[in-house]
Design a protein around this motif. Structure first.
Motif, PDB file in Angstrom:
ATOM      1  N   VAL A   1      -0.674  46.400 -17.566  1.00 52.97           N
ATOM      2  CA  VAL A   1      -1.221  45.182 -18.186  1.00 52.97           C
ATOM      3  C   VAL A   1      -0.143  44.526 -19.037  1.00 52.97           C
ATOM      4  O   VAL A   1       0.630  45.214 -19.712  1.00 52.97           O
ATOM      5  CB  VAL A   1      -2.443  45.535 -19.069  1.00 52.97           C
ATOM      6  N   ASP A   2      -0.088  43.197 -19.023  1.00 55.57           N
ATOM      7  CA  ASP A   2       0.743  42.440 -19.950  1.00 55.57           C
ATOM      8  C   ASP A   2      -0.127  41.909 -21.087  1.00 55.57           C
ATOM      9  O   ASP A   2      -1.196  41.322 -20.848  1.00 55.57           O
ATOM     10  CB  ASP A   2       1.419  41.261 -19.252  1.00 55.57           C
ATOM     11  N   VAL A   3       0.337  42.121 -22.314  1.00 60.08           N
ATOM     12  CA  VAL A   3      -0.322  41.567 -23.501  1.00 60.08           C
ATOM     13  C   VAL A   3       0.642  40.570 -24.124  1.00 60.08           C
ATOM     14  O   VAL A   3       1.728  40.942 -24.584  1.00 60.08           O
ATOM     15  CB  VAL A   3      -0.685  42.669 -24.513  1.00 60.08           C
ATOM     16  N   ALA A   4       0.254  39.299 -24.108  1.00 59.21           N
ATOM     17  CA  ALA A   4       1.108  38.223 -24.611  1.00 59.21           C
ATOM     18  C   ALA A   4       0.523  37.638 -25.889  1.00 59.21           C
ATOM     19  O   ALA A   4      -0.689  37.387 -25.980  1.00 59.21           O
ATOM     20  CB  ALA A   4       1.264  37.132 -23.557  1.00 59.21           C
ATOM     21  N   VAL A   5       1.395  37.413 -26.870  1.00 59.50           N
ATOM     22  CA  VAL A   5       0.994  36.876 -28.170  1.00 59.50           C
ATOM     23  C   VAL A   5       1.844  35.659 -28.484  1.00 59.50           C
ATOM     24  O   VAL A   5       3.070  35.680 -28.297  1.00 59.50           O
ATOM     25  CB  VAL A   5       1.180  37.948 -29.270  1.00 59.50           C
TER      26      VAL A   5
END
Length: 465
Positions: free
Chosen positions: A216-220
């Protein structure tokens, strides 16, 4: 011919082929078949692999591909050689794609320059993919060559699947097989996956479970653009530090267990992994504690684990700048219990990340790849599988272990062949350091495992007479 003489004959055939197999493995290691790197293209390695199997008795081995929802798989080496009437069919699986390698961290040789090292108790071949999983390809080659006495036709049906997507985490082939379980190209009575390994060199084991995987990619994003850290630092939140706060919540700060609520566990009576052996094999520093609750075997084989495997937007230590980072992304690899639904796990992870995000930040959580876990065994030939492995090592003790890693296609093959024997074995014992620097494979393991597979094929041929 007695069972003892059959074993001796097969062992002698494998030993006769072993020098050529060892050279073939070294040549395959030279191929920079990194799935994420298009140069050289994966098709170059796939064509070499197909040619090798054509020479080993599968004249129809060819490079092909499958499509699923508009996407095309990496080049796939496939063959289908029907056996005599009534003979069982075995599907042989391996993969030729390898992990990336940072040559600056390798100490024995450069990643794609194979080097043989005599280590006293054994000889090892160093290089990326030497164990994972080009050893599996060479195992299959050796077993087929040992089965074909004097160049005769194969006495069983053989299907071959050697893919180039296993290391990527997003397999078009796995998606195709899962969506098309009736595709007979992937049907067999016995499915042999040569991509796991033993407890240690000389200690044979069958893998009974595989953990699942979720990537999973978690982008902020916190700012529209970079700004001076002195002028704006304080009130304006830095995206990288914000992301770090989110990542820190994924593990319990005391136990080190995965802290995403709702993820399942599967506890099973696996043989225990001695802590001192695990520390040595993993390279854990003497002053650093092991983490997690439960036994080491339970953690490795039946419980979730979490790792950050990539970062984008992190400040550069080599070229630091006095700015606030506007956006940052982490790629998270979550290993799952063998019976955990990956879609359910993604929903739980996403809910957790959104729930802990500070400062009103709205992270974007994007699935990159997923694979279900697997329970192996199952069919009518389990006695033959265990007997082959035991005979190859000259022992009566074959361990049944879990595997912490994941192989995306295997769950789809299991679903497409629910009554087949699923055999998970290979040359990737702990000293192999798969995915790490100084990856290597044991020559004795390659020999013994090739003998085991040849003995299994020989036993299957007996059922067709």
């Amino acid at each position: 011919m007695t069972a003892t003489s059959s074993t001796r004959d097969v062992r002698e055939r494998v030993r006769g082929h072993l020098p050529a197999l060892w050279r073939t493995l070294a040549e395959l290691v030279r191929d920079r078949s990194v799935g994420a790197d298009p140069d050289p293209p994966l098709a170059v390695t796939a064509e070499k692999v197909a040619a090798l199997f054509r020479g080993a008795g599968l004249p129809g081995a060819a490079v092909t591909a499958v499509t699923h929802e508009g996407r095309t798989s990496a080049p796939l080496v496939h063959a289908d050689a029907p056996g005599p009437p009534g003979a069982p069919t075995v599907l042989l699986y391996a993969h030729y794609d390898v992990q990336p390698a940072d040559g600056s961290k390798w100490t024995v040789t450069a990643p794609f320059e194979p080097k043989e090292v005599d280590e006293g108790d054994d000889t090892r071949l160093y290089g990326r993919g030497a164990a994972d999983d080009k050893s599996g390809i060479v195992m299959h080659l050796g077993a087929l060559e040992a089965l074909r006495a004097n160049g005769s036709d194969l006495p069983i049906g053989v299907k071959l699947v050697v893919e180039g997507e296993e290391e990527g985490g997003d397999s078009v082939l796995a998606a195709h097989v899962a969506a098309n379980p009736g595709d007979t190209r992937f049907h067999a009575d016995v499915v042999v996956v040569a991509d796991t390994g033993n407890l240690a060199v000389g200690r044979p084991a069958l893998t009974s479970t595989l953990r699942g995987a979720l990537v999973v990619d978690v982008a902020v994003r916190t700012l529209r653009h970079e700004v001076h850290s002195g002028v704006h630092g304080g009130p304006a939140p830095d995206a990288f530090l914000t992301l770090a706060q989110i990542l820190a919540t994924l593990q319990d700060p005391v136990t080190g267990d995965v802290a995403v609520p709702g993820l399942g566990v599967l506890d099973h009576p696996w043989p225990e992994v001695p802590p001192e052996e695990f520390r040595r094999d993993a390279g854990v520093l003497d002053e650093v504690d092991l983490i997690g609750s439960g036994t080491i075997a339970q953690q490795l084989y039946g419980r979730p684990s979490v790792t950050v495997v990539g970062l984008a937007g992190a400040p550069s230590a080599a070229r630091p700048a006095n700015v606030l980072t506007p956006s940052a992304t982490a790629r998270i690899s979550l290993r799952l219990a063998p019976d955990q639904d990956p879609d359910r796990a993604f929903a739980l992870l996403r809910r957790h990340v959104l729930g802990v995000a500070p400062f009103g930040v709205r992270p974007v959580v994007t699935p990159v790849g997923r694979g279900a876990g697997v329970t192996a065994g199952g069919g009518a030939f389990q006695a033959e599988v265990e007997a082959a492995l035991a005979a190859a090592y000259g022992t009566t003790e074959v361990a049944h272990v879990g595997q912490g890693g994941s192989i995306p296609l295997v769950a789809a093959l299991r679903a497409a062949n629910p009554r087949a024997d699923l055999v998970l074995w290979g040359c990737e014992e702990p000293r192999a350091r798969i995915h790490g620097d100084d990856e290597s494979v044991s020559r004795s393991e390659l020999e013994h495992m090739t003998v085991a597979e040849a003995l299994l094929l020989h036993a299957l041929a007996g059922h067709g007479r």
